[in-house]
Write an enzyme that holds these catalytic residues in place. Structure first.
Site, PDB file in Angstrom:
ATOM      1  N   SER A  58      -2.836   5.696 -13.768  1.00 38.90           N
ATOM      2  CA  SER A  58      -3.883   5.534 -14.812  1.00 38.90           C
ATOM      3  C   SER A  58      -4.454   4.126 -14.946  1.00 38.90           C
ATOM      4  O   SER A  58      -5.330   3.910 -15.790  1.00 38.90           O
ATOM      5  CB  SER A  58      -3.379   5.966 -16.211  1.00 38.90           C
ATOM      6  OG  SER A  58      -3.425   7.352 -16.339  1.00 38.90           O
ATOM      7  N   THR A  59      -3.950   3.177 -14.142  1.00 40.44           N
ATOM      8  CA  THR A  59      -4.389   1.795 -14.390  1.00 40.44           C
ATOM      9  C   THR A  59      -5.630   1.395 -13.589  1.00 40.44           C
ATOM     10  O   THR A  59      -6.028   0.243 -13.596  1.00 40.44           O
ATOM     11  CB  THR A  59      -3.265   0.780 -14.074  1.00 40.44           C
ATOM     12  OG1 THR A  59      -2.952   0.892 -12.682  1.00 40.44           O
ATOM     13  CG2 THR A  59      -2.033   1.035 -14.900  1.00 40.44           C
ATOM     14  N   GLY A  60      -6.219   2.371 -12.872  1.00 42.93           N
ATOM     15  CA  GLY A  60      -7.437   2.064 -12.114  1.00 42.93           C
ATOM     16  C   GLY A  60      -8.624   2.667 -12.830  1.00 42.93           C
ATOM     17  O   GLY A  60      -8.974   2.258 -13.943  1.00 42.93           O
ATOM     18  N   ASP A  90       0.887  -1.150   0.000  1.00 41.85           N
ATOM     19  CA  ASP A  90       0.000   0.000   0.000  1.00 41.85           C
ATOM     20  C   ASP A  90       0.931   1.208   0.000  1.00 41.85           C
ATOM     21  O   ASP A  90       1.746   1.364   0.914  1.00 41.85           O
ATOM     22  CB  ASP A  90      -0.850  -0.070   1.276  1.00 41.85           C
ATOM     23  CG  ASP A  90      -1.685   1.171   1.473  1.00 41.85           C
ATOM     24  OD1 ASP A  90      -1.487   2.163   0.737  1.00 41.85           O
ATOM     25  OD2 ASP A  90      -2.522   1.150   2.393  1.00 41.85           O
ATOM     26  N   ILE A  91       0.809   2.055  -0.993  1.00 41.25           N
ATOM     27  CA  ILE A  91       1.793   3.141  -1.152  1.00 41.25           C
ATOM     28  C   ILE A  91       1.800   4.102   0.046  1.00 41.25           C
ATOM     29  O   ILE A  91       2.823   4.718   0.327  1.00 41.25           O
ATOM     30  CB  ILE A  91       1.558   3.892  -2.490  1.00 41.25           C
ATOM     31  CG1 ILE A  91       2.851   4.571  -2.930  1.00 41.25           C
ATOM     32  CG2 ILE A  91       0.419   4.880  -2.404  1.00 41.25           C
ATOM     33  CD1 ILE A  91       2.858   4.998  -4.379  1.00 41.25           C
ATOM     34  N   VAL A 104      -6.062   5.279  -5.294  1.00 34.27           N
ATOM     35  CA  VAL A 104      -4.838   5.602  -4.569  1.00 34.27           C
ATOM     36  C   VAL A 104      -4.898   7.053  -4.072  1.00 34.27           C
ATOM     37  O   VAL A 104      -4.382   7.377  -2.985  1.00 34.27           O
ATOM     38  CB  VAL A 104      -3.594   5.306  -5.441  1.00 34.27           C
ATOM     39  CG1 VAL A 104      -3.415   6.290  -6.549  1.00 34.27           C
ATOM     40  CG2 VAL A 104      -2.348   5.211  -4.603  1.00 34.27           C
ATOM     41  N   ASP A 105      -5.550   7.915  -4.817  1.00 31.95           N
ATOM     42  CA  ASP A 105      -5.720   9.318  -4.440  1.00 31.95           C
ATOM     43  C   ASP A 105      -6.449   9.398  -3.087  1.00 31.95           C
ATOM     44  O   ASP A 105      -6.014  10.094  -2.154  1.00 31.95           O
ATOM     45  CB  ASP A 105      -6.542  10.004  -5.553  1.00 31.95           C
ATOM     46  CG  ASP A 105      -6.451  11.512  -5.512  1.00 31.95           C
ATOM     47  OD1 ASP A 105      -5.702  12.038  -4.670  1.00 31.95           O
ATOM     48  OD2 ASP A 105      -7.129  12.173  -6.335  1.00 31.95           O
ATOM     49  N   TYR A 162      -8.939   5.277 -14.488  1.00 30.02           N
ATOM     50  CA  TYR A 162      -8.651   5.839 -15.814  1.00 30.02           C
ATOM     51  C   TYR A 162      -8.479   4.772 -16.896  1.00 30.02           C
ATOM     52  O   TYR A 162      -8.331   5.100 -18.073  1.00 30.02           O
ATOM     53  CB  TYR A 162      -7.441   6.767 -15.760  1.00 30.02           C
ATOM     54  CG  TYR A 162      -7.752   8.146 -15.181  1.00 30.02           C
ATOM     55  CD1 TYR A 162      -9.045   8.483 -14.774  1.00 30.02           C
ATOM     56  CD2 TYR A 162      -6.758   9.117 -15.048  1.00 30.02           C
ATOM     57  CE1 TYR A 162      -9.330   9.729 -14.240  1.00 30.02           C
ATOM     58  CE2 TYR A 162      -7.032  10.377 -14.523  1.00 30.02           C
ATOM     59  CZ  TYR A 162      -8.327  10.682 -14.115  1.00 30.02           C
ATOM     60  OH  TYR A 162      -8.605  11.913 -13.593  1.00 30.02           O
ATOM     61  N   ASN A 174      -6.349  13.749 -10.047  1.00 30.14           N
ATOM     62  CA  ASN A 174      -7.125  14.298 -11.178  1.00 30.14           C
ATOM     63  C   ASN A 174      -6.682  15.737 -11.400  1.00 30.14           C
ATOM     64  O   ASN A 174      -5.996  16.312 -10.551  1.00 30.14           O
ATOM     65  CB  ASN A 174      -8.630  14.201 -10.909  1.00 30.14           C
ATOM     66  CG  ASN A 174      -8.992  14.813  -9.569  1.00 30.14           C
ATOM     67  OD1 ASN A 174      -8.685  15.986  -9.305  1.00 30.14           O
ATOM     68  ND2 ASN A 174      -9.597  14.025  -8.690  1.00 30.14           N
TER      69      ASN A 174
HETATM   70  N1  APR Z   1      -1.322   1.769  -2.970  1.00 30.83           N
HETATM   71  C1  APR Z   1      -0.791   1.490  -4.177  1.00 30.83           C
HETATM   72  N2  APR Z   1      -1.541   1.388  -5.291  1.00 30.83           N
HETATM   73  C2  APR Z   1      -2.880   1.560  -5.181  1.00 30.83           C
HETATM   74  C3  APR Z   1      -3.508   1.864  -3.951  1.00 30.83           C
HETATM   75  C4  APR Z   1      -2.665   1.966  -2.811  1.00 30.83           C
HETATM   76  N3  APR Z   1      -3.166   2.246  -1.608  1.00 30.83           N
HETATM   77  N4  APR Z   1      -4.841   1.980  -4.174  1.00 30.83           N
HETATM   78  C5  APR Z   1      -5.042   1.741  -5.479  1.00 30.83           C
HETATM   79  N5  APR Z   1      -3.866   1.487  -6.088  1.00 30.83           N
HETATM   80  C6  APR Z   1      -3.582   1.171  -7.486  1.00 30.83           C
HETATM   81  C7  APR Z   1      -4.723   0.606  -8.297  1.00 30.83           C
HETATM   82  O1  APR Z   1      -4.778  -0.810  -8.122  1.00 30.83           O
HETATM   83  C8  APR Z   1      -4.316   0.981  -9.711  1.00 30.83           C
HETATM   84  O2  APR Z   1      -3.482  -0.024 -10.285  1.00 30.83           O
HETATM   85  O3  APR Z   1      -3.253   2.382  -8.150  1.00 30.83           O
HETATM   86  C9  APR Z   1      -3.483   2.242  -9.533  1.00 30.83           C
HETATM   87  C10 APR Z   1      -4.135   3.504 -10.055  1.00 30.83           C
HETATM   88  O4  APR Z   1      -5.528   3.454  -9.850  1.00 30.83           O
HETATM   89  P1  APR Z   1      -6.421   4.734  -9.471  1.00 30.83           P
HETATM   90  O5  APR Z   1      -6.191   5.147  -8.073  1.00 30.83           O
HETATM   91  O6  APR Z   1      -7.814   4.469  -9.866  1.00 30.83           O
HETATM   92  O7  APR Z   1      -5.781   5.906 -10.398  1.00 30.83           O
HETATM   93  P2  APR Z   1      -6.017   6.273 -11.942  1.00 30.83           P
HETATM   94  O8  APR Z   1      -6.411   5.134 -12.779  1.00 30.83           O
HETATM   95  O9  APR Z   1      -4.809   7.072 -12.351  1.00 30.83           O
HETATM   96  O10 APR Z   1      -7.263   7.236 -11.907  1.00 30.83           O
HETATM   97  C11 APR Z   1      -7.160   8.516 -11.350  1.00 30.83           C
HETATM   98  O11 APR Z   1      -9.027   8.236  -9.882  1.00 30.83           O
HETATM   99  O12 APR Z   1      -9.190   8.455  -7.620  1.00 30.83           O
HETATM  100  C12 APR Z   1      -9.329   9.104  -8.795  1.00 30.83           C
HETATM  101  O13 APR Z   1      -8.809  11.382  -8.252  1.00 30.83           O
HETATM  102  C13 APR Z   1      -8.379  10.256  -8.986  1.00 30.83           C
HETATM  103  O14 APR Z   1      -9.740  11.038 -10.733  1.00 30.83           O
HETATM  104  C14 APR Z   1      -8.510  10.425 -10.431  1.00 30.83           C
HETATM  105  C15 APR Z   1      -8.543   9.020 -10.949  1.00 30.83           C
END
Ligand code: APR
Length: 344
Positions: A116-118, A9-10, A32-33, A120, A23
């Protein structure tokens, strides 16, 4: 190791900086945000508000507040739209700009999520390739410890084709240890016979002949020293430095390609008898693009061998045989098969 892929967990990473997949309004969100804002506390959102947003591909920095990391670097990844909207370049820019910001703030360690892998929707395989390429490119020029944090192992896959090929290679080559297991007494008997042969050529190979009680002459210290002088081969460090010279590459190019930090390399350089870990020895074999036999020889100098009783070794052998020497690609494969990674 300058680039490490870790599962974590980052928000738990005690690095100088962690990167947030934000975002463009820097307004907080889910994924993760959300986790980073929750762990850092409300001051993080206040600090973000003062930054006036962040365009896609760029990066901005704030303190880490309650996080173990000193800074949070907020970057905005592209939303996946099928690949034709410049997504790859924008994602690469996220890594480049975040790393530049980390460097400007003198960070020695930084952790990235898979941007971007979640939400997005960027395909994970391609996103991983871009992340590894951009980070390793940066590390060729700069000293930093960079973590690529994978939250969910299922979210992390090397290409299906590569995974399939390696799985097949393991299947074909994996030797069930037990099929070849000898009993302990058989092994002891063999070792004893070999030692007896070394000490007392011509005598019966019975282990009983080795015991001092039967009057075997012990070699004098001087004799042993002379023998060692003659018999001692080139050491791991000597062989490594020799090949580096022969290939005409710089030390720095070698340890960077091996994903090994400068300090460890200096230790190896200055200690002729340095005994590296197996993962370090192999990292050098890969960095020097050694053919399989020479890689095995370098490994042997460090006291190791490649065996078919062990998946790690078979995966390494697969890449050596195919002469694929990209250490980051190999580490991705090792990670996918739950094996230790190459490097220092
Ligand atoms: N630690 C590490 N990695 C994580 C964690 C964590 N605690 N939580 C989620 N992740 C991973 C997810 O599994 C994914 O592979 O981070 C990666 C990115 O996923 P998202 O958080 O959905 O980010 P992204 O795809 O860039 O989308 C960004 O999501 O939360 C909103 O405000 C953010 O609008 C923006 C968008």
């Amino acid at each position: 190791m300058p680039l490490e892929i870790v599962r974590n967990d980052i928000t738990q990473m005690a690095c100088d900086a962690i990167v947030n997949a934000a975002n463009s309004r820097l307004a907080g969100g889910g994924g993760v945000d959300g986790a980073i804002h929750a762990a850092a506390g409300p001051e993080l959102l206040e600090a973000c508000r003062k930054l006036g947003g962040c365009p896609t591909g760029e990066a901005k920095i704030t303190p880490g507040f309650k996080l173990p990391a000193s800074y949070v670097i907020h970057t905005v990844g592209p939303v996946w739209q099928g690949g034709g909207a410049g997504e790859a370049e924008l994602l690469a820019a996220c890594y480049r700009n975040s790393l530049a910001l980390a460097r400007d703030h003198e960070c020695r360690s930084v952790a990235f999520p898979m941007i971007s892998t979640g939400v997005y929707g960027y395909p994970k395989e391609e996103a991983l390739e871009i992340a590894v390429r951009e980070i390793s490119h940066f590390l060729l020029e700069h000293d930093m410890l960079v973590y690529l944090v994978v939250f969910d192992r299922r979210g992390f896959q090397i290409s299906q084709k590569l995974f399939g090929d390696i799985a097949e290679y393991i299947d074909e080559n994996y030797v069930d240890l037990h099929a070849h297991e000898r009993s302990e007494s058989q092994i002891m008997a063999t070792i004893a016979a070999e030692m007896a042969a070394d000490y007392h050529v011509g005598a019966s190979h019975s282990p009983a002949n080795m015991a001092p009680s039967v009057g075997l002459p012990m070699p004098s210290a001087q004799k042993l020293e002379d023998y060692l002088k003659e018999a001692l081969d080139e050491s791991f460090s000597q062989m490594l430095l020799r090949i580096i010279d022969e290939k005409g590459i710089s030390d720095a190019a070698c340890y960077k390609r091996a994903n090994i930090d400068r300090k460890l390399f200096s230790k190896i350089r200055s200690d002729v008898h340095y005994k590296p870990k197996k993962t370090t020895a192999l990292a050098f074999a890969i960095a020097l693009e050694l053919p399989l036999e020479e890689a095995a020889e370098l490994l042997m100098k460090a006291g190791y061998a490649l065996s078919h009783s062990n998946k790690f070794d078979i995966i390494i052998e697969y890449f050596l045989k195919k002469r694929r020497y990209d250490i980051f690609e190999i580490n991705e494969a090792l990670f996918a098969f739950d094996q230790p990674l190459l490097g220092g």
